[in-house]
Design an enzyme around this catalytic site. Sequence first.
Site, short mmCIF file in Angstrom:
data_model
loop_
_atom_site.label_atom_id
_atom_site.label_comp_id
_atom_site.label_asym_id
_atom_site.label_seq_id
_atom_site.Cartn_x
_atom_site.Cartn_y
_atom_site.Cartn_z
N LYS A 13 0.83 -1.21 0.00
CA LYS A 13 0.00 0.00 0.00
C LYS A 13 0.87 1.25 0.00
O LYS A 13 0.69 2.16 -0.80
CB LYS A 13 -0.94 0.03 1.23
CG LYS A 13 -1.85 -1.17 1.35
CD LYS A 13 -2.76 -1.09 2.56
CE LYS A 13 -2.06 -1.13 3.92
NZ LYS A 13 -1.43 -2.44 4.23
N ARG A 88 -10.10 0.42 8.53
CA ARG A 88 -9.62 -0.93 8.81
C ARG A 88 -10.63 -1.75 9.60
O ARG A 88 -10.38 -2.91 9.92
CB ARG A 88 -8.36 -0.82 9.67
CG ARG A 88 -7.15 -1.41 8.99
CD ARG A 88 -5.99 -1.21 9.89
NE ARG A 88 -5.08 -0.31 9.26
CZ ARG A 88 -3.80 -0.61 9.05
NH1 ARG A 88 -3.30 -1.74 9.44
NH2 ARG A 88 -3.03 0.26 8.46
N ARG A 127 11.64 -5.59 5.34
CA ARG A 127 11.50 -4.15 5.08
C ARG A 127 12.46 -3.35 5.96
O ARG A 127 12.65 -3.64 7.13
CB ARG A 127 10.06 -3.71 5.39
CG ARG A 127 9.92 -2.19 5.32
CD ARG A 127 8.50 -1.73 5.34
NE ARG A 127 7.72 -2.32 6.41
CZ ARG A 127 6.40 -2.22 6.48
NH1 ARG A 127 5.73 -1.58 5.56
NH2 ARG A 127 5.74 -2.78 7.48
N ARG A 160 11.30 -1.61 11.27
CA ARG A 160 10.18 -1.11 12.06
C ARG A 160 9.94 -2.03 13.25
O ARG A 160 10.08 -3.25 13.14
CB ARG A 160 8.92 -1.09 11.18
CG ARG A 160 8.30 0.29 11.05
CD ARG A 160 7.28 0.33 9.97
NE ARG A 160 6.05 -0.36 10.31
CZ ARG A 160 4.96 -0.35 9.54
NH1 ARG A 160 4.96 0.33 8.43
NH2 ARG A 160 3.87 -0.99 9.90
N ARG A 171 -0.10 -9.28 13.35
CA ARG A 171 -0.79 -8.26 12.53
C ARG A 171 -1.63 -8.92 11.45
O ARG A 171 -2.73 -8.45 11.14
CB ARG A 171 0.24 -7.32 11.90
CG ARG A 171 0.85 -6.35 12.92
CD ARG A 171 2.15 -5.76 12.44
NE ARG A 171 2.00 -4.95 11.25
CZ ARG A 171 3.03 -4.65 10.43
NH1 ARG A 171 4.24 -5.11 10.69
NH2 ARG A 171 2.82 -3.90 9.39
P1 AP5 Z 1 4.84 -1.60 1.97
O1 AP5 Z 1 4.50 -0.82 0.76
O2 AP5 Z 1 5.57 -0.93 3.07
O3 AP5 Z 1 3.51 -2.34 2.50
P2 AP5 Z 1 2.23 -1.75 3.26
O4 AP5 Z 1 1.04 -2.42 2.68
O5 AP5 Z 1 2.25 -0.25 3.26
O6 AP5 Z 1 2.56 -2.37 4.67
P3 AP5 Z 1 2.45 -1.76 6.15
O7 AP5 Z 1 3.15 -2.77 7.02
O8 AP5 Z 1 2.94 -0.36 6.24
O9 AP5 Z 1 0.95 -1.84 6.35
P4 AP5 Z 1 0.21 -1.95 7.66
O10 AP5 Z 1 -1.15 -1.78 7.18
O11 AP5 Z 1 0.43 -3.16 8.49
O12 AP5 Z 1 0.92 -0.86 8.56
P5 AP5 Z 1 0.53 0.63 8.91
O13 AP5 Z 1 1.77 1.40 8.94
O14 AP5 Z 1 -0.60 1.08 8.08
O15 AP5 Z 1 5.66 -2.91 1.51
C1 AP5 Z 1 6.18 -3.80 2.47
C2 AP5 Z 1 7.57 -4.29 1.99
O16 AP5 Z 1 7.42 -5.05 0.80
C3 AP5 Z 1 8.55 -3.15 1.66
O17 AP5 Z 1 9.83 -3.51 2.08
C4 AP5 Z 1 8.50 -3.06 0.12
O18 AP5 Z 1 9.75 -2.63 -0.41
C5 AP5 Z 1 8.18 -4.48 -0.28
N1 AP5 Z 1 7.34 -4.57 -1.47
C6 AP5 Z 1 6.32 -3.75 -1.85
N2 AP5 Z 1 5.78 -4.17 -3.01
C7 AP5 Z 1 6.45 -5.30 -3.37
C8 AP5 Z 1 6.38 -6.18 -4.49
N3 AP5 Z 1 5.47 -6.01 -5.45
N4 AP5 Z 1 7.24 -7.22 -4.52
C9 AP5 Z 1 8.18 -7.42 -3.54
N5 AP5 Z 1 8.31 -6.59 -2.48
C10 AP5 Z 1 7.46 -5.55 -2.38
O19 AP5 Z 1 -0.04 0.45 10.39
C11 AP5 Z 1 0.81 0.10 11.47
C12 AP5 Z 1 -0.04 -0.09 12.72
O20 AP5 Z 1 -0.72 1.14 13.04
C13 AP5 Z 1 -1.16 -1.14 12.61
O21 AP5 Z 1 -0.68 -2.44 12.87
C14 AP5 Z 1 -2.13 -0.64 13.69
O22 AP5 Z 1 -1.71 -0.99 14.96
C15 AP5 Z 1 -2.04 0.88 13.54
N6 AP5 Z 1 -3.03 1.42 12.59
C16 AP5 Z 1 -2.79 2.00 11.39
N7 AP5 Z 1 -3.94 2.36 10.78
C17 AP5 Z 1 -4.94 1.98 11.62
C18 AP5 Z 1 -6.35 2.04 11.55
N8 AP5 Z 1 -6.99 2.57 10.48
N9 AP5 Z 1 -7.06 1.56 12.59
C19 AP5 Z 1 -6.45 1.05 13.68
N10 AP5 Z 1 -5.11 0.94 13.81
C20 AP5 Z 1 -4.37 1.40 12.78
#
Ligand code: AP5
Length: 213
Positions: A13, A88, A127, A160, A171
């Site tokens: 994402k 979410r 990552r 991270r 997660r």
């Molecule tokens: P990346 O693009 O970083 O993936 P992402 O989908 O953004 O993953 P996140 O871990 O950031 O998502 P998340 O939803 O768990 O975390 P968030 O920060 O939102 O890609 C991941 C890796 O893969 C990278 O190294 C990249 O280089 C690689 N990659 C990408 N595309 C690829 C491909 N095609 N092929 C190979 N490799 C690839 O949330 C963190 C925490 O915050 C949550 O756990 C929760 O506690 C809280 N939180 C956030 N939002 C909410 C909400 N709305 N409600 C409640 N709690 C929330």
Amino acid sequence: MRLVFMGPPGAGKGTQARRICEELRIPQISTGDILRAAVKNGTAMGLEAKKHMEAGGLVPDEVVIGIIRDRIQEPDAAKGYLLDGFPRTVAQAEALDELLAKLGNGLDRVIDLAVADDELIARLTGRRTCPACGWGCHVMFAPPAKEGVCDKCGGELVQRADDSEATARQRLTTYHAQTAPLLDYYKKRNGFRSVVGVGTMEEVYQRLQAALA
Ligand code: AP5
């Protein structure tokens, strides 16, 4: 354009949102990034969020809904935005619908990036990000030019706190229990698209372009 990117942790994402937002000239609004900034700054909200994030759970709905309510009404979001990782839960989606109805607008696309769990674990544990400038990479799939060093600003790359294998697995469990049911909420809408998130980053990007057209 008003967009939502959904999908499990590590689906890509953030990677894809950065590129698309730059092209569309809209802000990328990531609740994860906003919460991490609050944790880093030690605010009351950050202290509350930290315990949920470290445990691989979700931050309470009222906290994230409040963040989004304020953020999408800021001037830079007037012409559109991409919500990365929000909503979410069904309660968050309902609150967003209510807010958009009050503001007199709606979502143009809700895009789900679909990737299988095994690949997600490899993506999350490999990552690395730069705390100084926010640049991100992957030790195997998109390695930096010099190991441990940010390509963009030369800062030190870190893992991270929630990307350890144990927390990443938790997660994913949280995703399947609390976020996957949200797909049914959006599936029947005109603007919903499911995009295969497997393949090279460029291939996924091309599929996203088609879904946005
Ligand atoms: P990346 O693009 O970083 O993936 P992402 O989908 O953004 O993953 P996140 O871990 O950031 O998502 P998340 O939803 O768990 O975390 P968030 O920060 O939102 O890609 C991941 C890796 O893969 C990278 O190294 C990249 O280089 C690689 N990659 C990408 N595309 C690829 C491909 N095609 N092929 C190979 N490799 C690839 O949330 C963190 C925490 O915050 C949550 O756990 C929760 O506690 C809280 N939180 C956030 N939002 C909410 C909400 N709305 N409600 C409640 N709690 C929330």
